[in-house]
Every structure is written in structure tokens, then in C-alpha cells.
Design a protein around this motif. Structure first.
Motif, PDB file in Angstrom:
ATOM      1  N   ASN A  26       0.980  -0.875   0.166  1.00  0.00           N
ATOM      2  CA  ASN A  26      -0.067  -0.196  -0.014  1.00  0.00           C
ATOM      3  C   ASN A  26       0.985   1.346   0.140  1.00  0.00           C
ATOM      4  OD1 ASN A  26       0.891  -0.389   2.797  1.00  0.00           O
ATOM      5  ND2 ASN A  26      -0.576  -0.263   3.634  1.00  0.00           N
ATOM      6  N   PRO A  27       0.307   2.526  -0.594  1.00  0.00           N
ATOM      7  CA  PRO A  27       1.593   3.932  -0.653  1.00  0.00           C
ATOM      8  C   PRO A  27       2.165   3.974   0.700  1.00  0.00           C
ATOM      9  CG  PRO A  27      -0.528   3.822  -0.859  1.00  0.00           C
ATOM     10  CD  PRO A  27      -1.090   2.576  -0.525  1.00  0.00           C
ATOM     11  N   GLU A  28       1.409   3.988   2.294  1.00  0.00           N
ATOM     12  CA  GLU A  28       2.447   3.781   3.686  1.00  0.00           C
ATOM     13  C   GLU A  28       3.610   2.950   3.626  1.00  0.00           C
ATOM     14  OE1 GLU A  28      -0.996   2.989   3.542  1.00  0.00           O
ATOM     15  OE2 GLU A  28      -1.880   5.816   3.864  1.00  0.00           O
ATOM     16  N   SER A  29       3.457   1.443   3.047  1.00  0.00           N
ATOM     17  CA  SER A  29       4.805   0.505   2.995  1.00  0.00           C
ATOM     18  C   SER A  29       5.102   1.467   1.354  1.00  0.00           C
ATOM     19  CB  SER A  29       4.143  -0.799   2.554  1.00  0.00           C
ATOM     20  OG  SER A  29       3.166  -0.970   3.239  1.00  0.00           O
ATOM     21  N   ASN A  41       1.492  10.768   0.672  1.00  0.00           N
ATOM     22  CA  ASN A  41       0.690  11.470  -0.241  1.00  0.00           C
ATOM     23  C   ASN A  41       1.631  12.578  -1.711  1.00  0.00           C
ATOM     24  OD1 ASN A  41       2.943  13.057   1.295  1.00  0.00           O
ATOM     25  ND2 ASN A  41       1.279  15.237   1.815  1.00  0.00           N
ATOM     26  N   ILE A  42       3.001  12.089  -1.338  1.00  0.00           N
ATOM     27  CA  ILE A  42       3.409  12.038  -2.624  1.00  0.00           C
ATOM     28  C   ILE A  42       3.181  10.854  -3.107  1.00  0.00           C
ATOM     29  CG2 ILE A  42       6.542  12.709  -3.341  1.00  0.00           C
ATOM     30  CD1 ILE A  42       6.478  14.414  -1.654  1.00  0.00           C
ATOM     31  N   ILE A  43       3.503   9.615  -2.076  1.00  0.00           N
ATOM     32  CA  ILE A  43       3.363   8.193  -3.089  1.00  0.00           C
ATOM     33  C   ILE A  43       2.047   8.418  -3.703  1.00  0.00           C
ATOM     34  CG2 ILE A  43       3.417   5.617  -2.845  1.00  0.00           C
ATOM     35  CD1 ILE A  43       6.241   7.133  -2.919  1.00  0.00           C
ATOM     36  N   ASN A  44       1.025   8.917  -3.483  1.00  0.00           N
ATOM     37  CA  ASN A  44      -0.612   8.508  -3.926  1.00  0.00           C
ATOM     38  C   ASN A  44      -0.304   9.474  -5.005  1.00  0.00           C
ATOM     39  OD1 ASN A  44      -1.529   6.830  -2.073  1.00  0.00           O
ATOM     40  ND2 ASN A  44      -1.956   8.230  -0.724  1.00  0.00           N
ATOM     41  N   SER A  45       0.112  11.094  -5.272  1.00  0.00           N
ATOM     42  CA  SER A  45       0.140  12.089  -6.563  1.00  0.00           C
ATOM     43  C   SER A  45       0.723  10.991  -7.572  1.00  0.00           C
ATOM     44  CB  SER A  45       1.238  13.101  -6.083  1.00  0.00           C
ATOM     45  OG  SER A  45       2.152  13.117  -5.350  1.00  0.00           O
ATOM     46  N   ARG A  46       2.317   9.961  -7.173  1.00  0.00           N
ATOM     47  CA  ARG A  46       3.028   9.630  -8.191  1.00  0.00           C
ATOM     48  C   ARG A  46       2.218   8.305  -8.664  1.00  0.00           C
ATOM     49  NH1 ARG A  46       7.792  12.798 -10.336  1.00  0.00           N
ATOM     50  NH2 ARG A  46       7.888  13.675  -7.875  1.00  0.00           N
ATOM     51  N   MET A  47       1.506   7.982  -7.711  1.00  0.00           N
ATOM     52  CA  MET A  47       0.951   6.834  -8.523  1.00  0.00           C
ATOM     53  C   MET A  47      -0.506   7.001  -9.557  1.00  0.00           C
ATOM     54  SD  MET A  47       2.746   4.171  -7.219  1.00  0.00           S
ATOM     55  CE  MET A  47       1.391   2.967  -6.976  1.00  0.00           C
ATOM     56  N   THR A  48      -0.811   8.180  -9.317  1.00  0.00           N
ATOM     57  CA  THR A  48      -1.705   8.363 -10.384  1.00  0.00           C
ATOM     58  C   THR A  48      -1.741   8.228 -11.969  1.00  0.00           C
ATOM     59  OG1 THR A  48      -1.517  10.767  -9.949  1.00  0.00           O
ATOM     60  CG2 THR A  48      -3.230   9.791  -8.925  1.00  0.00           C
ATOM     61  N   ASP A  78      -8.611  -1.330   1.799  1.00  0.00           N
ATOM     62  CA  ASP A  78      -6.886  -0.777   1.772  1.00  0.00           C
ATOM     63  C   ASP A  78      -6.807  -0.972   0.328  1.00  0.00           C
ATOM     64  OD1 ASP A  78      -4.472  -1.211   2.328  1.00  0.00           O
ATOM     65  OD2 ASP A  78      -4.353  -2.807   2.965  1.00  0.00           O
ATOM     66  N   GLU A  79      -5.963  -0.143  -0.541  1.00  0.00           N
ATOM     67  CA  GLU A  79      -5.380  -0.451  -1.696  1.00  0.00           C
ATOM     68  C   GLU A  79      -3.836  -1.570  -1.705  1.00  0.00           C
ATOM     69  OE1 GLU A  79      -4.932   3.454  -3.633  1.00  0.00           O
ATOM     70  OE2 GLU A  79      -7.777   3.620  -4.131  1.00  0.00           O
ATOM     71  N   THR A  80      -3.628  -2.119  -2.258  1.00  0.00           N
ATOM     72  CA  THR A  80      -2.332  -1.964  -2.641  1.00  0.00           C
ATOM     73  C   THR A  80      -2.116  -2.017  -4.206  1.00  0.00           C
ATOM     74  OG1 THR A  80      -3.351  -4.793  -2.539  1.00  0.00           O
ATOM     75  CG2 THR A  80      -2.558  -3.544  -1.264  1.00  0.00           C
ATOM     76  N   TYR A  81      -0.552  -2.389  -4.616  1.00  0.00           N
ATOM     77  CA  TYR A  81      -0.641  -2.363  -5.940  1.00  0.00           C
ATOM     78  C   TYR A  81       0.221  -3.570  -6.710  1.00  0.00           C
ATOM     79  CZ  TYR A  81      -1.967   2.746  -4.905  1.00  0.00           C
ATOM     80  OH  TYR A  81      -1.911   4.388  -4.393  1.00  0.00           O
ATOM     81  N   LYS A  82      -0.028  -3.882  -7.560  1.00  0.00           N
ATOM     82  CA  LYS A  82       1.120  -5.150  -8.419  1.00  0.00           C
ATOM     83  C   LYS A  82       0.922  -4.028  -9.875  1.00  0.00           C
ATOM     84  CE  LYS A  82       0.169  -8.927 -10.179  1.00  0.00           C
ATOM     85  NZ  LYS A  82      -0.930 -10.251 -10.446  1.00  0.00           N
TER      86      LYS A  82
END
Length: 158
Positions: free
Chosen positions: A22-25, A35-42, A60-64
Motif C-alpha cells: 500500500n502507499p504507506e509501505s 501523499n507524494i507516493i499517492n500523487s505519483r501513483m496516479t 485498503d489499496e494495494t499495488y501490483k
């Protein structure tokens, strides 16, 4: 395929190595706030490099990483490798020309110092040749005076 910046490639690398974060990890791995990770993830999600999955919670959002993201990583690594060899070759040839110039400078200095030493030697020889007749006549006078002392029975002190 859009060009990503170095930080976005770093995020892709983290997601590739640790899928399901997730973004925190991700922020812990990248040393950046969430919050910077979230903006880059978009931008990564918009370009289909990363897909969103559900984690333990429904919220809970996870990324792959996707196949497009993997291709982007491979292209980035190839690009970095190409830049490395380009810079290596460029710096090698600059260093080679600089080394050749320095070697030529050293050789010319050695030749110059050798010519100065030779010139000094020639001057000394010329001075010796000029002074030789004078010295020869003086030494002849000394020999003559020795002979005259010996004829008269006077011995020199040595």
C-alpha cells in the motif's frame, strides 16, 4: 508509453520487488511521505504501469506492477546502460587525449632540458679551448722554472 521520472521508476522497482504494497509501505521503502507516493501513483495508474488491487480490508489499496510497467522497467534499465556506456566512451576518449597531451608535454620538456644541458656543455668546452693556449703557456712557464731550479740545485717543496 510516457516518460517517467527517476522517482517514478524507483516506485515501480519497489512495487516489482514487493507486490501488494500500500502507499504507506511504499513510502517507507522510498523515504517519501505517503501523499507524494499517492500523487505519483496516479500517473503510474493512468499509464497502466500499475494496477490497483484490494488488500486485507476492502478499503485498503494495494499495488501490483503490470506487463506495461515491466516493459517500462526493462526499457529504463537498457536506457541507463546505454547512457552509462556513452558517458564511459566519451570520458575515455577525453582522458586518452589529455594523457597523450601530457605525455607530449613531458617529452618536450625533457628534450628542452637535455638541449639546455648540451648547450651548457658546449659553452664549457668552448671556454676550455679558448683558455687552453693560455693555460698551456702558463704550464710551460712553470715547467721551465722547475727545470731551471733543478739545474741550479734548488729543490721545490712538495
Amino acid at each position: 508509453m510516457s516518460l517517467l521520472n527517476k522517482f517514478e521508476y524507483e516506485i515501480l522497482k519497489v512495487i516489482q520487488e514487493h507486490p501488494g504494497l500500500n502507499p504507506e509501505s511504499i513510502s517507507k521503502y522510498c523515504d517519501q511521505p505517503a501523499n507524494i507516493i499517492n500523487s505519483r501513483m496516479t500517473s503510474l495508474i493512468r499509464n497502466l504501469y500499475v494496477e490497483i488491487g484490494c488488500g486485507r480490508d476492502m478499503y485498503d489499496e494495494t499495488y501490483k506492477i503490470t506487463a506495461e510497467g515491466l516493459r517500462a522497467m526493462v526499457d529504463y534499465k537498457a536506457h541507463k546502460r546505454g547512457i552509462f556506456w556513452f558517458l564511459f566512451e566519451d570520458r575515455f576518449w577525453k582522458a586518452a587525449t589529455l594523457s597523450i597531451s601530457i605525455a607530449a608535454l613531458i617529452v618536450s620538456y625533457l628534450a628542452y632540458s637535455k638541449s639546455q644541458a648540451t648547450e651548457q656543455y658546449v659553452k664549457i668546452e668552448i671556454i676550455r679551448e679558448i683558455q687552453a693556449p693560455i693555460m698551456g703557456s702558463q704550464s710551460q712557464n712553470v715547467s721551465d722554472s722547475r727545470n731551471s731550479f733543478e739545474k741550479n740545485g734548488i729543490q721545490q717543496k712538495k
